[in-house]
Design a protein around this motif. Structure first.
Motif, short mmCIF file in Angstrom:
data_model
loop_
_atom_site.label_atom_id
_atom_site.label_comp_id
_atom_site.label_asym_id
_atom_site.label_seq_id
_atom_site.Cartn_x
_atom_site.Cartn_y
_atom_site.Cartn_z
N LEU A 1 6.54 43.64 53.70
CA LEU A 1 6.41 43.38 55.13
C LEU A 1 7.18 42.12 55.52
O LEU A 1 7.79 42.06 56.59
CB LEU A 1 4.93 43.23 55.50
CG LEU A 1 4.09 44.50 55.33
CD1 LEU A 1 2.62 44.21 55.63
CD2 LEU A 1 4.59 45.61 56.24
N HIS A 2 7.18 41.13 54.64
CA HIS A 2 7.91 39.89 54.90
C HIS A 2 9.41 40.16 54.97
O HIS A 2 10.11 39.66 55.86
CB HIS A 2 7.60 38.88 53.81
CG HIS A 2 8.40 37.61 53.91
ND1 HIS A 2 8.29 36.73 54.95
CD2 HIS A 2 9.36 37.09 53.08
CE1 HIS A 2 9.11 35.71 54.78
NE2 HIS A 2 9.78 35.91 53.64
N LEU A 3 9.91 40.96 54.04
CA LEU A 3 11.34 41.28 54.02
C LEU A 3 11.74 42.05 55.27
O LEU A 3 12.81 41.82 55.84
CB LEU A 3 11.70 42.04 52.75
CG LEU A 3 11.54 41.24 51.45
CD1 LEU A 3 11.75 42.14 50.24
CD2 LEU A 3 12.49 40.05 51.40
N TYR A 4 10.89 42.98 55.72
CA TYR A 4 11.15 43.67 56.98
C TYR A 4 11.22 42.68 58.13
O TYR A 4 12.07 42.79 59.02
CB TYR A 4 10.04 44.68 57.27
CG TYR A 4 10.12 45.97 56.49
CD1 TYR A 4 11.28 46.34 55.79
CD2 TYR A 4 9.04 46.84 56.46
CE1 TYR A 4 11.33 47.53 55.09
CE2 TYR A 4 9.09 48.03 55.76
CZ TYR A 4 10.24 48.37 55.08
OH TYR A 4 10.29 49.55 54.39
N SER A 5 10.33 41.69 58.12
CA SER A 5 10.31 40.71 59.21
C SER A 5 11.57 39.86 59.24
O SER A 5 11.93 39.33 60.30
CB SER A 5 9.07 39.80 59.09
OG SER A 5 9.22 38.85 58.04
N LEU A 6 12.24 39.73 58.10
CA LEU A 6 13.51 38.98 58.05
C LEU A 6 14.67 39.82 58.58
O LEU A 6 15.76 39.29 58.80
CB LEU A 6 13.81 38.56 56.61
CG LEU A 6 12.85 37.57 55.95
CD1 LEU A 6 13.28 37.29 54.52
CD2 LEU A 6 12.73 36.28 56.75
N GLY A 7 14.44 41.12 58.77
CA GLY A 7 15.49 41.99 59.26
C GLY A 7 16.12 42.86 58.19
O GLY A 7 17.10 43.56 58.44
N ILE A 8 15.58 42.81 56.98
CA ILE A 8 16.10 43.64 55.87
C ILE A 8 15.45 45.01 55.99
O ILE A 8 14.24 45.16 55.82
CB ILE A 8 15.79 43.00 54.51
CG1 ILE A 8 16.43 41.61 54.43
CG2 ILE A 8 16.29 43.89 53.38
CD1 ILE A 8 16.05 40.83 53.19
N GLU A 9 16.25 46.03 56.25
CA GLU A 9 15.71 47.35 56.57
C GLU A 9 15.55 48.26 55.37
O GLU A 9 14.89 49.29 55.46
CB GLU A 9 16.59 48.02 57.63
CG GLU A 9 16.61 47.27 58.95
CD GLU A 9 17.44 47.97 60.00
OE1 GLU A 9 18.06 49.00 59.67
OE2 GLU A 9 17.46 47.49 61.15
N GLU A 10 16.19 47.93 54.26
CA GLU A 10 16.05 48.76 53.05
C GLU A 10 15.59 47.87 51.90
O GLU A 10 16.26 46.90 51.54
CB GLU A 10 17.37 49.44 52.70
CG GLU A 10 17.24 50.31 51.45
CD GLU A 10 18.52 51.06 51.12
OE1 GLU A 10 18.86 51.16 49.93
OE2 GLU A 10 19.18 51.53 52.07
N VAL A 11 14.45 48.20 51.33
CA VAL A 11 13.88 47.42 50.23
C VAL A 11 13.72 48.36 49.03
O VAL A 11 12.92 49.28 49.08
CB VAL A 11 12.52 46.82 50.63
CG1 VAL A 11 11.93 46.05 49.44
CG2 VAL A 11 12.67 45.89 51.83
N ASN A 12 14.47 48.11 47.98
CA ASN A 12 14.38 48.88 46.76
C ASN A 12 13.56 48.09 45.74
O ASN A 12 13.81 46.90 45.53
CB ASN A 12 15.78 49.16 46.18
CG ASN A 12 16.65 49.91 47.18
OD1 ASN A 12 16.47 51.09 47.39
ND2 ASN A 12 17.58 49.20 47.81
N ILE A 13 12.62 48.74 45.09
CA ILE A 13 11.71 48.05 44.18
C ILE A 13 11.80 48.69 42.80
O ILE A 13 11.79 49.91 42.67
CB ILE A 13 10.26 48.14 44.68
CG1 ILE A 13 10.12 47.50 46.06
CG2 ILE A 13 9.29 47.46 43.71
CD1 ILE A 13 8.75 47.64 46.67
N ASN A 14 11.92 47.86 41.78
CA ASN A 14 11.87 48.37 40.41
C ASN A 14 11.05 47.46 39.54
O ASN A 14 10.87 46.27 39.82
CB ASN A 14 13.28 48.56 39.83
CG ASN A 14 14.02 47.26 39.72
OD1 ASN A 14 14.60 46.79 40.69
ND2 ASN A 14 14.04 46.67 38.54
N CYS A 15 10.54 48.03 38.44
CA CYS A 15 9.70 47.25 37.51
C CYS A 15 10.58 46.53 36.50
O CYS A 15 11.57 47.08 36.06
CB CYS A 15 8.74 48.18 36.77
SG CYS A 15 7.61 49.04 37.86
#
Length: 224
Positions: A210-224
């Motif tokens: 949610l924080h990254l979205y608030s910065l304006g980053i629209e694509e968040v890829n997550i890996n372990c």
């Protein structure tokens, strides 16, 4: 906005319509060529795959030149519709002078050889973002912007980011990365970031996205 979560357990992944919504450049008909330009980095991220970081092991221009000459002279190895030249490390922008020289050579050779990749190429970077604002990096971006893909790694909130992405003296790097995010998004609207999670920061995943979205980053890829 979308989040892609990559897991070592494929059966647990639910990514309906991701292929439909994510159109790859040149419909995946591109070759990727990776240059490991340095093993040096300002950070010592706790989850980093690179062991033995140092400032001595760096690619020479001659090595890059030989690789490019071999690739462009071999129809068997350059018959894809397009090409992505990827620069990694370590932190690739520590070698911006070398990268600039390599990219100039690539562009010149594509033109001289009237290669079908001329105007069908990209230079791709994944960076920690610390040097993004510097004059040399910005000059390189201005010179090559129409053929660039740049991702800055920011792990989420300051707490989550600084759990792992630290300087050699143990200081967190969040604030130094954050200052370059607005410039990056202005130059590359819609750019995405890659978030890495480890056991210690699992409780911070939701608020970090949610924080990254608030910065304006629209694509968040997550890996372990």
């Amino acid at each position: 906005m979308r989040v892609l979560v990559w897991s070592p357990f494929p059966n647990l992944i639910t990514m309906e319509n991701i292929k439909e919504s994510s159109k790859s450049w040149k419909n995946d008909e591109s070759k990727t060529v990776t240059f490991i330009v340095t093993k040096d980095c300002q950070l010592v991220c706790k989850y980093c795959y690179l062991v033995g970081k140092n400032s001595k092991e760096r690619m020479s221009f001659e090595t890059a030149k030989k690789s490019i000459d071999y690739l462009l002279s071999s129809p068997k190895h350059s018959n894809e519709e397009a090409v992505v030249f990827e620069f990694i490390g370590g932190e690739p922008f520590l070698e911006i002078d070398l990268i600039d020289q390599i990219c100039d050579y690539i562009k010149t050779q594509l033109y001289i050889k009237e290669h079908h990749w001329f105007n069908a190429y990209r230079f791709s970077f994944s960076t920690n973002g610390l040097n993004y604002h510097t004059n040399k990096v910005q000059q390189f971006i201005e010179k090559n912007k129409s053929h660039l893909s740049i991702g800055i790694t920011i792990d989420g909130t300051e707490i989550k980011h600084d759990l792992n992405r630290v300087y050699k003296d143990g200081r967190g790097s969040y604030k130094d990365v954050l200052r370059n995010i607005p410039l990056w998004l202005k130059q590359f609207p819609g750019a995405g970031t890659k978030v890495t999670i480890s056991s210690a920061d699992i409780p911070y995943i939701c608020e970090s996205v949610l924080h990254l979205y608030s910065l304006g980053i629209e694509e968040v890829n997550i890996n372990c």
